[in-house]
Design an enzyme around this catalytic site. Structure first.
Site, short mmCIF file in Angstrom:
data_model
loop_
_atom_site.label_atom_id
_atom_site.label_comp_id
_atom_site.label_asym_id
_atom_site.label_seq_id
_atom_site.Cartn_x
_atom_site.Cartn_y
_atom_site.Cartn_z
N ARG A 80 0.83 -1.20 0.00
CA ARG A 80 0.00 0.00 0.00
C ARG A 80 0.87 1.27 0.00
O ARG A 80 0.46 2.30 -0.54
CB ARG A 80 -0.97 0.00 1.18
CG ARG A 80 -2.04 1.07 1.08
CD ARG A 80 -3.09 0.93 2.15
NE ARG A 80 -4.14 -0.02 1.82
CZ ARG A 80 -5.30 0.29 1.24
NH1 ARG A 80 -5.53 1.55 0.88
NH2 ARG A 80 -6.19 -0.61 1.00
N GLU A 119 -9.19 6.27 7.44
CA GLU A 119 -7.75 6.47 7.25
C GLU A 119 -7.35 7.71 6.47
O GLU A 119 -6.36 8.36 6.81
CB GLU A 119 -7.16 5.23 6.56
CG GLU A 119 -7.23 3.99 7.42
CD GLU A 119 -6.85 2.73 6.63
OE1 GLU A 119 -5.96 2.01 7.09
OE2 GLU A 119 -7.43 2.49 5.55
#
Length: 775
Positions: free
Chosen positions: A325, A726
């Site tokens: 990621r 997030e």
């Protein structure tokens, strides 16, 4: 903004969804009545656990552990070692290598060797310190650079990109390269790791765990005990914070509690002391980021070569997904015509790093922003102008991993914040201020965020929910998501109330348990509401469908003339209370329960070929931050913050704004005050609040404005909302860039060597380097 298709629920008025309802446990939180695991009434005979570890070895071999004094200590009932594990001595969430109890080999400072089981927690903790160790300490590998030199890895290197990088870089009008350190971060949840296990009949065990992933706790406890998954129930009502630190890291403590319960036949509980929690549990991955870029005279990127050295710790844990990621978000909001992004996952003799809010994405975003700031310094252009020139746009809309950006609102969102924050006027004022002041320097930065929403491990993008409608019209809701203060339960309950047209207070939220919803995914990747909200909606609509069929037949009314709202079932021109219709359905033997299931559509990812669509959609945001830096001391103060974030059609604006502001402050802490320090012996020296500094109230400026961008999710998410857990953390990159901007004013054209976190020491190192450049 381009128009999107709407569904019926987007057109009709909504009474519960999109309302700023308070968190379902808000009153309980502030009055101290919210029940966490340590607040639960302990069953009679409950024993308490404390971990034992060798304080003198971060890497080495323990040949013998003398536990005589431990066993003889007051209140001690048992001492558990690796030899007591009946199943597999491993609590890894991935490829293995995480022993529940170390057996001979020690790979990091704080690794648990044994566990004391005593009548009280105090007795257990005192006894755990009485062990005598005989062994041999080696030289630990502590830093990513040292691991790179030694060639130690937990996973193979991974890379992807496009184009002929060497040619594009060589042909670029201008070129530069850089390196900077991106620090890690401690989760610092208020509730430390905790679990309680109660043995049942026939070898069953019920485990209460402060975990973001009850199914993983169930699975690994079963594996460690050598029993079927069905013999283990994992349950959690709420956590006192998680931030990723309880996705995989909660499992070891649940295993120890369950193992102790099996050995003693009594309820067993473990709660880590704060210092033990610091040294024994993983952090955000710290990285060294290298970049080499080619760009034109206008500051537009032509090529980007990005390389991340990641300190993963002693085992793989979740490092594959975290570091992937980082790579997925190393573009952030910017189009790279020719690019290579690579990541080395390095093994060190430190605690195994793990998930943390953003799951590797923040490190990639920060690296992208550093490249933009560097180009701005070298070209003399305003950093915001450089950023806008490199945004994704028409014909420049394919990511380095091959996914097309179809929902881009960057230009509109950033443009709106640029105006509302009065960026241009303030930029001019700051230039004038810096020209007049030799010691104090101000900086400003407006940075964007583009964050992909979905688990990149595709099979995790699924969820289940269980909905019961009782004959008094109240509704029982259970789903696989976990509540850690973010308001997930509230949002999903809003969906259920909206679907049945009843008041929010008629929906009873219940604890997450593997006994009701099996095979759940972790509450992570910002997907909790997307997944569980859709599963709950599907369950509600299945029940409503049955009720509508009954009402249509009972009242002779076409189904399209039947609706649920305001606590009533609308039947043509009349209405009947919802509870009355429910009773009629029950009498007519209509099923009033359903298990809904949802899996995210459209997403694919072939990691071997580095191609596909790993994200369902992107969430966007932007932040404008202004700081003042004292170049004589390194002290820094954030003076103003303006945030604008894209939540689509927000399910609950109050909760979303709370998440945005909380995420920003946590990100600000990561980039300014929170510093993890390991010494050369592998010992974590910042293992308590006295030495590890999270942001406090005075660090947040009085001038702090947060607004939601007026957008809509073009994908069919729950009520067209967007995830918000997030992405806001990365808005704090604006603070780091503003500090960089302030230091850069010391010597135009010279790039400040600023590392993260920008502590006073880091700021002074950068300032000193700039002053040397002046000389």
């Amino acid at each position: 903004m381009s128009a999107v298709e709407t569904r019926p629920e987007d057109e009709r008025p909504l009474s519960v969804v999109r309302q700023p309802l308070p968190h379902d446990s808000a009153e309980l939180h502030v009055t101290g009545r919210a029940v966490y695991i340590d607040d639960m009434r302990e069953p009679a005979g409950t024993l308490h656990l404390a971990p034992g570890w060798c304080p003198n070895i971060a890497k080495g071999v323990i040949r013998d552990v003398d536990l005589t004094r431990v066993r003889a200590a007051p209140g001690v009932v048992a001492v558990i070692t690796a030899k007591d594990v009946p199943g597999v001595n491993d609590c890894s969430p991935s490829i293995g290598g995480d022993p529940v109890l170390a057996d001979g080999e020690i790979e990091f400072w704080g690794q648990v060797v044994f566990c004391v089981v005593a009548e009280t927690r105090d007795q257990a903790r005192r006894a755990a310190r009485l062990a005598l160790y005989e062994g041999e300490a080696g030289t630990p590998i502590v830093t990513a650079e040292a691991a790179k030199a030694a060639g130690t890895t937990v996973l193979p290197e991974y890379r992807f990109g496009r184009g002929e990088l060497g040619r594009a870089y060589g042909n670029a009008q201008r070129r530069t390269e850089g390196r900077f350190v991106i620090g890690g971060q401690e989760h610092f949840y208020l509730e430390s790791q905790i679990a309680m296990a109660i043995p049942g009949e026939a070898g069953d065990v019920h485990v209460w765990s402060s975990t973001q992933h009850p199914t993983e706790v169930q699975h690994i406890v079963a594996k460690v005990l050598g029993i079927p998954d069905a013999a283990v129930t994992a349950e959690v009502r709420r956590m006192g914070g998680g931030f990723g630190g309880k996705e995989s890291q909660a499992t070891q403590w649940a295993c120890l509690a369950a193992l102790a319960a099996k050995v003693t036949g009594r309820p067993c509980k473990i709660r880590l002391d704060r210092d033990d929690d610091f040294v024994m549990t993983g952090k955000r991955h710290d990285m060294v980021a290298d970049f080499r870029v080619g760009f034109d005279g206008e500051g537009r990127l032509l090529s980007a070569d990005m390389h991340f050295l990641s300190r993963c710790g002693y085992s793989a844990d979740l490092s594959l997904g975290v570091n992937d990621r980082t790579m997925f978000h190393a573009d952030n909001a910017y189009y790279y015509p020719t690019v290579q992004i690579r990541s080395e996952r390095l093994k060190t003799n430190t605690v195994s790093n793990t998930a943390f809010r953003g799951f590797g994405g923040p490190q990639g975003v920060l690296a992208a922003e550093r490249m933009m700031d560097t180009i701005a310094v070298l070209t003399g252009f305003d950093p915001l102008e450089v950023r806008k020139r490199n945004f994704y746009g028409p014909g420049r809309d394919v990511t380095p991993y091959g996914m097309k950006v179809e929902d881009n609102v960057l230009a509109e969102l950033v443009g709106e914040l640029e105006k509302s924050s009065d960026y241009l006027r303030r930029r001019q004022e700051i230039r004038a201020f810096n020209g007049r002041n030799r010691i104090l320097k101000r900086g400003i930065a407006l940075t964007p965020v583009k964050f992909g929403i979905s688990f990149t491990l595709i099979h995790l993008n699924q969820a289940g929910a269980l909905v019961h409608v009782y004959t008094d019209g109240s509704v029982h809701l259970n789903h696989g998501g976990t509540e850690m203060g973010q308001g997930l339960f509230t949002k999903v309950a809003q969906v259920v109330a909206e679907e049945f047209g009843i008041g929010f207070d008629r929906v009873r939220i219940t604890a997450t348990t593997t006994a009701k919803v099996p095979n759940s995914s972790p509450t992570a990747a910002s997907s909790g509401t997307d997944l569980n909200g859709m599963a709950a909606q599907i369950a509600c609509r299945e029940i409503k469908g049955r009720m509508i069929d009954f009402v249509a037949q009972e009242y002779g009314t076409p189904p399209e003339q039947i609706d649920f709202r305001d606590g009533q079932v609308i039947i043509g021109n009349g209405s009947v209370p919802f509870a009355e219709i429910v009773k009629k359905c029950y009498t007519a033997r209509v099923q009033l329960s359903s298990a809904g299931y949802y899996s995210t559509p459209k997403i694919t990812w072939n990691r071997d070929k580095a191609e596909g669509r790993p994200f369902y959609y992107f969430a966007y945001g932007a932040a404008c931050s202004e700081v003042v830096v004292d170049t004589m001391t390194g002290e820094m103060k954030v003076e103003r913050v303006d945030l604008l974030h894209d939540c689509g059609r927000s399910l609950n604006p109050a909760l979303d704004i709370g998440q945005i502001e909380g995420g920003f402050v946590q990100g600000m802490g990561w980039l300014t005050t929170e510093e993890l320090v390991f010494d050369d012996k592998g010992r974590l020296r910042t293992h308590a609040p006295s030495t590890y500094k999270i942001p406090c109230c005075s660090d947040v400026p009085d001038a702090f404005t947060t607004k939601l961008f007026d957008g809509v999710n073009r994908e069919e998410s729950i009520y067209r909302s967007k995830a918000v857990g997030e992405p806001p953390l990365m808005l704090a990159c604006s603070v780091f860039s503003a500090i960089f901007d302030a230091i850069a004013s010391l010597k135009p054209g010279v790039v400040p060597p600023l590392d993260a976190p920008a502590t006073p020491e880091a700021i002074m190192r950068a300032v000193t380097a700039m002053r040397r450049a002046e000389g």
